[in-house]
Design a protein around this motif. Structure first.
Motif, short mmCIF file in Angstrom:
data_model
loop_
_atom_site.label_atom_id
_atom_site.label_comp_id
_atom_site.label_asym_id
_atom_site.label_seq_id
_atom_site.Cartn_x
_atom_site.Cartn_y
_atom_site.Cartn_z
N LEU A 266 4.93 -1.37 -9.69
CA LEU A 266 3.88 -0.55 -10.29
C LEU A 266 4.12 0.94 -10.03
O LEU A 266 3.82 1.78 -10.87
CB LEU A 266 2.51 -0.98 -9.79
CG LEU A 266 1.99 -2.33 -10.28
CD1 LEU A 266 0.69 -2.68 -9.58
CD2 LEU A 266 1.81 -2.33 -11.79
N ARG A 267 4.63 1.29 -8.89
CA ARG A 267 4.90 2.68 -8.55
C ARG A 267 6.10 3.20 -9.36
O ARG A 267 6.17 4.39 -9.68
CB ARG A 267 5.19 2.85 -7.06
CG ARG A 267 3.95 2.80 -6.25
CD ARG A 267 4.24 3.16 -4.83
NE ARG A 267 3.04 3.02 -4.04
CZ ARG A 267 2.98 2.94 -2.76
NH1 ARG A 267 4.10 2.97 -2.06
NH2 ARG A 267 1.85 2.85 -2.14
N GLY A 268 7.01 2.29 -9.63
CA GLY A 268 8.21 2.71 -10.35
C GLY A 268 7.97 2.86 -11.84
O GLY A 268 8.70 3.58 -12.53
N GLU B 188 4.20 -14.24 4.84
CA GLU B 188 5.40 -13.41 4.62
C GLU B 188 5.78 -13.38 3.14
O GLU B 188 6.12 -12.32 2.60
CB GLU B 188 6.56 -13.93 5.47
CG GLU B 188 6.40 -13.66 6.95
CD GLU B 188 7.49 -14.31 7.80
OE1 GLU B 188 8.40 -14.98 7.23
OE2 GLU B 188 7.43 -14.18 9.03
N ALA B 189 5.75 -14.56 2.50
CA ALA B 189 6.10 -14.62 1.08
C ALA B 189 5.10 -13.83 0.25
O ALA B 189 5.47 -13.09 -0.69
CB ALA B 189 6.16 -16.07 0.61
N ASN C 294 4.36 -6.50 -1.94
CA ASN C 294 5.19 -5.29 -1.80
C ASN C 294 6.07 -5.08 -3.03
O ASN C 294 6.24 -3.94 -3.51
CB ASN C 294 6.04 -5.35 -0.54
CG ASN C 294 5.22 -5.18 0.72
OD1 ASN C 294 4.13 -4.60 0.68
ND2 ASN C 294 5.74 -5.68 1.84
N ALA C 295 6.62 -6.18 -3.54
CA ALA C 295 7.46 -6.07 -4.74
C ALA C 295 6.63 -5.62 -5.93
O ALA C 295 7.07 -4.77 -6.74
CB ALA C 295 8.13 -7.42 -5.03
#
Length: 127
Positions: A124-126, A111-112, A118-119
Protein backbone atom coordinates in the motif's frame (compact mmCIF):
# COMPACT_ATOMS: atom_id res chain seq x y z
CA UNK A 1 -22.12 -113.25 47.51
CA UNK A 2 -23.14 -112.39 51.05
CA UNK A 3 -20.85 -111.03 53.72
CA UNK A 4 -20.90 -114.28 55.71
CA UNK A 5 -19.79 -116.26 52.60
CA UNK A 6 -16.91 -113.81 52.14
CA UNK A 7 -15.85 -114.17 55.78
CA UNK A 8 -16.03 -117.97 55.53
CA UNK A 9 -13.89 -117.87 52.37
CA UNK A 10 -11.27 -115.81 54.18
CA UNK A 11 -11.28 -118.19 57.15
CA UNK A 12 -10.83 -121.18 54.82
CA UNK A 13 -7.91 -119.46 53.10
CA UNK A 14 -6.30 -118.67 56.46
CA UNK A 15 -6.68 -122.28 57.65
CA UNK A 16 -5.25 -123.56 54.37
CA UNK A 17 -2.18 -121.36 54.79
CA UNK A 18 -1.80 -122.47 58.37
CA UNK A 19 -2.00 -126.16 57.41
CA UNK A 20 0.46 -125.66 54.56
CA UNK A 21 2.89 -123.88 56.89
CA UNK A 22 2.84 -126.90 59.23
CA UNK A 23 3.62 -129.16 56.33
CA UNK A 24 6.66 -127.10 55.34
CA UNK A 25 5.07 -125.76 52.14
CA UNK A 26 4.33 -122.06 52.14
CA UNK A 27 1.34 -121.19 49.92
CA UNK A 28 1.43 -118.14 47.66
CA UNK A 29 -0.36 -115.14 49.12
CA UNK A 30 -3.48 -113.99 47.28
CA UNK A 31 -2.99 -111.32 44.61
CA UNK A 32 -4.48 -108.56 46.78
CA UNK A 33 -2.31 -109.44 49.79
CA UNK A 34 0.01 -106.48 50.48
CA UNK A 35 3.71 -107.28 50.42
CA UNK A 36 6.48 -104.81 51.21
CA UNK A 37 9.04 -105.13 48.44
CA UNK A 38 10.98 -101.89 48.55
CA UNK A 39 12.89 -100.11 51.26
CA UNK A 40 11.79 -96.56 51.84
CA UNK A 41 13.96 -93.99 53.56
CA UNK A 42 12.35 -92.59 56.64
CA UNK A 43 11.38 -88.94 56.27
CA UNK A 44 13.20 -86.33 58.27
CA UNK A 45 11.74 -85.58 61.62
CA UNK A 46 10.73 -81.97 62.39
CA UNK A 47 13.82 -81.50 64.56
CA UNK A 48 16.30 -82.49 61.82
CA UNK A 49 18.69 -79.72 60.79
CA UNK A 50 19.10 -79.18 57.06
CA UNK A 51 22.40 -78.25 55.46
CA UNK A 52 22.84 -74.93 53.67
CA UNK A 53 22.77 -76.69 50.29
CA UNK A 54 19.53 -78.49 51.20
CA UNK A 55 17.97 -75.24 52.38
CA UNK A 56 19.00 -73.47 49.18
CA UNK A 57 17.58 -76.30 47.05
CA UNK A 58 14.36 -76.29 49.08
CA UNK A 59 14.07 -72.51 48.77
CA UNK A 60 14.57 -72.72 44.99
CA UNK A 61 11.93 -75.47 44.70
CA UNK A 62 9.46 -73.44 46.76
CA UNK A 63 10.05 -70.32 44.66
CA UNK A 64 9.48 -72.25 41.46
CA UNK A 65 6.30 -73.82 42.84
CA UNK A 66 5.00 -70.44 44.01
CA UNK A 67 5.77 -68.86 40.65
CA UNK A 68 4.00 -71.72 38.93
CA UNK A 69 0.96 -71.37 41.17
CA UNK A 70 0.83 -67.57 41.32
CA UNK A 71 2.53 -66.60 38.06
CA UNK A 72 -0.63 -65.77 36.14
CA UNK A 73 -2.10 -63.75 38.97
CA UNK A 74 1.17 -61.84 39.50
CA UNK A 75 1.27 -61.04 35.79
CA UNK A 76 -2.27 -59.66 35.90
CA UNK A 77 -1.52 -57.57 39.01
CA UNK A 78 1.69 -56.11 37.56
CA UNK A 79 0.01 -55.44 34.23
CA UNK A 80 -2.90 -53.65 35.96
CA UNK A 81 -0.54 -51.45 38.01
CA UNK A 82 1.71 -50.66 35.06
CA UNK A 83 -1.32 -49.94 32.88
CA UNK A 84 -2.73 -47.54 35.46
CA UNK A 85 0.60 -45.70 35.80
CA UNK A 86 1.26 -45.61 32.07
CA UNK A 87 -2.26 -44.40 31.35
CA UNK A 88 -1.79 -41.46 33.73
CA UNK A 89 1.64 -40.62 32.29
CA UNK A 90 0.37 -40.85 28.69
CA UNK A 91 -2.54 -38.57 29.55
CA UNK A 92 -0.13 -36.09 31.20
CA UNK A 93 2.29 -36.17 28.24
CA UNK A 94 -0.52 -35.78 25.72
CA UNK A 95 -1.93 -32.80 27.61
CA UNK A 96 1.50 -31.15 27.82
CA UNK A 97 2.20 -31.88 24.15
CA UNK A 98 -1.21 -30.51 23.18
CA UNK A 99 -0.52 -27.26 25.06
CA UNK A 100 2.92 -26.90 23.45
CA UNK A 101 1.54 -27.65 20.00
CA UNK A 102 -1.26 -25.13 20.45
CA UNK A 103 1.24 -22.47 21.57
CA UNK A 104 3.48 -23.26 18.56
CA UNK A 105 0.56 -23.04 16.13
CA UNK A 106 -0.55 -19.71 17.65
CA UNK A 107 3.00 -18.37 17.35
CA UNK A 108 3.24 -19.54 13.71
CA UNK A 109 -0.15 -17.96 12.87
CA UNK A 110 0.88 -14.67 14.54
CA UNK A 111 4.15 -14.62 12.62
CA UNK A 112 2.44 -15.47 9.32
CA UNK A 113 -0.26 -12.87 9.96
CA UNK A 114 2.39 -10.26 10.84
CA UNK A 115 4.24 -11.10 7.61
CA UNK A 116 1.03 -10.74 5.56
CA UNK A 117 0.13 -7.45 7.28
CA UNK A 118 3.66 -6.07 6.79
CA UNK A 119 3.62 -7.15 3.15
CA UNK A 120 0.23 -5.47 2.60
CA UNK A 121 1.39 -2.27 4.34
CA UNK A 122 4.51 -2.25 2.17
CA UNK A 123 2.41 -2.78 -0.97
CA UNK A 124 0.00 0.00 0.00
CA UNK A 125 2.87 2.41 0.73
CA UNK A 126 4.53 1.56 -2.55
CA UNK A 127 1.49 2.30 -4.65
Amino acid sequence: MSESDDVLGKVDALLARHRAARGGVQPEPPADFPVLTEIVDTPRTPGTILTDAELARLEQELRLQLLELLGGELERMVEARVHARIEGKVREIMSHTGRELEAEVRRAVREALADVINAEIARLRGS
